[in-house]
Write a protein that holds these residues in place. Structure first.
Motif, PDB file in Angstrom:
ATOM      1  N   VAL A  30       0.853  -1.180   0.000  1.00  0.00           N
ATOM      2  CA  VAL A  30       0.000   0.000   0.000  1.00  0.00           C
ATOM      3  C   VAL A  30       0.894   1.238   0.000  1.00  0.00           C
ATOM      4  CG1 VAL A  30      -1.807   1.268   1.217  1.00  0.00           C
ATOM      5  CG2 VAL A  30      -1.718  -1.228   1.360  1.00  0.00           C
ATOM      6  N   PHE A  52       0.792  -1.279  -5.155  1.00  0.00           N
ATOM      7  CA  PHE A  52       1.810  -1.730  -6.100  1.00  0.00           C
ATOM      8  C   PHE A  52       2.283  -3.104  -5.631  1.00  0.00           C
ATOM      9  CE2 PHE A  52       5.437  -0.774  -3.329  1.00  0.00           C
ATOM     10  CZ  PHE A  52       4.941   0.226  -2.508  1.00  0.00           C
ATOM     11  N   GLU A  78      11.516   1.506   4.863  1.00  0.00           N
ATOM     12  CA  GLU A  78      10.135   1.749   5.294  1.00  0.00           C
ATOM     13  C   GLU A  78       9.745   0.536   6.134  1.00  0.00           C
ATOM     14  OE1 GLU A  78       7.610   2.390   1.887  1.00  0.00           O
ATOM     15  OE2 GLU A  78       8.696   4.197   1.263  1.00  0.00           O
ATOM     16  N   GLU A  80       7.055  -1.737   8.043  1.00  0.00           N
ATOM     17  CA  GLU A  80       5.618  -1.905   7.793  1.00  0.00           C
ATOM     18  C   GLU A  80       5.051  -3.161   8.461  1.00  0.00           C
ATOM     19  OE1 GLU A  80       4.549  -1.255   3.723  1.00  0.00           O
ATOM     20  OE2 GLU A  80       6.083   0.300   3.474  1.00  0.00           O
ATOM     21  N   ASP A 109       9.980  -2.395   3.558  1.00  0.00           N
ATOM     22  CA  ASP A 109       9.785  -2.104   2.137  1.00  0.00           C
ATOM     23  C   ASP A 109      10.983  -1.252   1.695  1.00  0.00           C
ATOM     24  OD1 ASP A 109       9.017  -1.177  -0.361  1.00  0.00           O
ATOM     25  OD2 ASP A 109       7.307  -0.004   0.373  1.00  0.00           O
ATOM     26  N   LYS A 130      10.791  -0.052  -6.453  1.00  0.00           N
ATOM     27  CA  LYS A 130      10.266  -0.871  -5.362  1.00  0.00           C
ATOM     28  C   LYS A 130      10.575  -2.359  -5.501  1.00  0.00           C
ATOM     29  CE  LYS A 130       7.857   2.070  -2.771  1.00  0.00           C
ATOM     30  NZ  LYS A 130       8.075   2.193  -1.301  1.00  0.00           N
TER      31      LYS A 130
HETATM   32 MN    MN Z   1       5.998   1.152   1.655  1.00  0.00          MN
END
Ligand code: MN
Length: 232
Positions: A30, A52, A78, A80, A109, A130
């Protein structure tokens, strides 16, 4: 089956408290699900979150050494909450969504922020920002017990012992149930799917030699070290 070469090995995640493993199907993420992170990314916090993907074989179960990826000079972290689905469906109602959750875990992430920024600017896909190799370190799955869905709890990440991200799951703009429901309106979800649910504020650049440690109340901790190519 007469394969022309051996098929890729099924990616599996360990499940805490036993020897069972969770076979991974798809990995969704997200974007911008914490208001303070949306603000630091320069977007309107009221904007609807979007989705994604990362390739399943980008997951690094248990963390450990991560090779600094090519084609970037701005790798960022990141931290999460990751949702692991034990069943799926299409157009899942919000009220039914949590019954699809098998477990939760902590994940990082990892993001080539410079490539993501360039993609945003040119209205191109985020994929190469990503979907990097080893871009999804993830801890052991913690199965959901009765009523164990997190409504809140601290989520944090330290780089070399210094606190960089510190948030609370209660700050998520879209709840886990809402995320599952919304995502299932775009694609049919299934057992084995993972959803990275977005990161709180405090993302920052990391370099070779950095040690990252993160945790989520009740869902374990995760540690990685960035190593130079050829060092692993
Ligand atoms: Mn993220």
């Amino acid at each position: 089956m007469n394969y022309v070469f051996p098929p890729a090995v099924q990616v599996v995640l360990p499940v805490a408290g036993g020897d069972a493993v969770f076979p991974v199907r798809r990995v969704y993420c997200v974007g911008q699900n914490y208001a303070a992170h949306s603000v630091e990314m320069g977007v309107d916090a009221r904007e609807e979150p979007f989705f994604f993907s990362k390739p399943a074989d980008a997951l690094v179960p248990g963390g450990g050494d991560i090779v600094y990826p090519p084609m970037t000079s701005n790798l960022q972290h990141e931290v999460e909450l990751v949702v692991a689905l034990g069943k799926g469906g299409a157009n899942i109602a919000v009220e039914q969504a949590l019954s699809c959750v098998y477990a939760y875990a902590i994940g990082f992430d990892l993001t080539r922020r410079d490539l993501q920024a360039r993609a945003k600017e040119k209205k191109q896909p985020w994929e190469m920002g990503k979907g990097l190799d080893q871009g999804g370190p993830i801890g052991a799955l913690v199965p959901v017990g009765e009523g164990a869905h997190p409504a809140g709890g601290a989520i944090w990440l330290k780089v070399n012992g210094e606190l960089r991200q510190s948030g609370d799951l209660a700050q998520m703009i879209w709840s886990v149930a809402e995320i599952i429901a919304k995502l299932s309106s775009y694609v049919r979800l299934a057992a084995g799917d993972l959803i990275f649910t977005g990161t709180p504020s405090g993302v920052s650049t990391i370099v070779v030699g950095d040690v990252l440690e993160g945790g989520i109340d009740g869902f374990g901790e995760l540690k990685i070290r960035l190593v130079a190519p050829g060092q692993r």
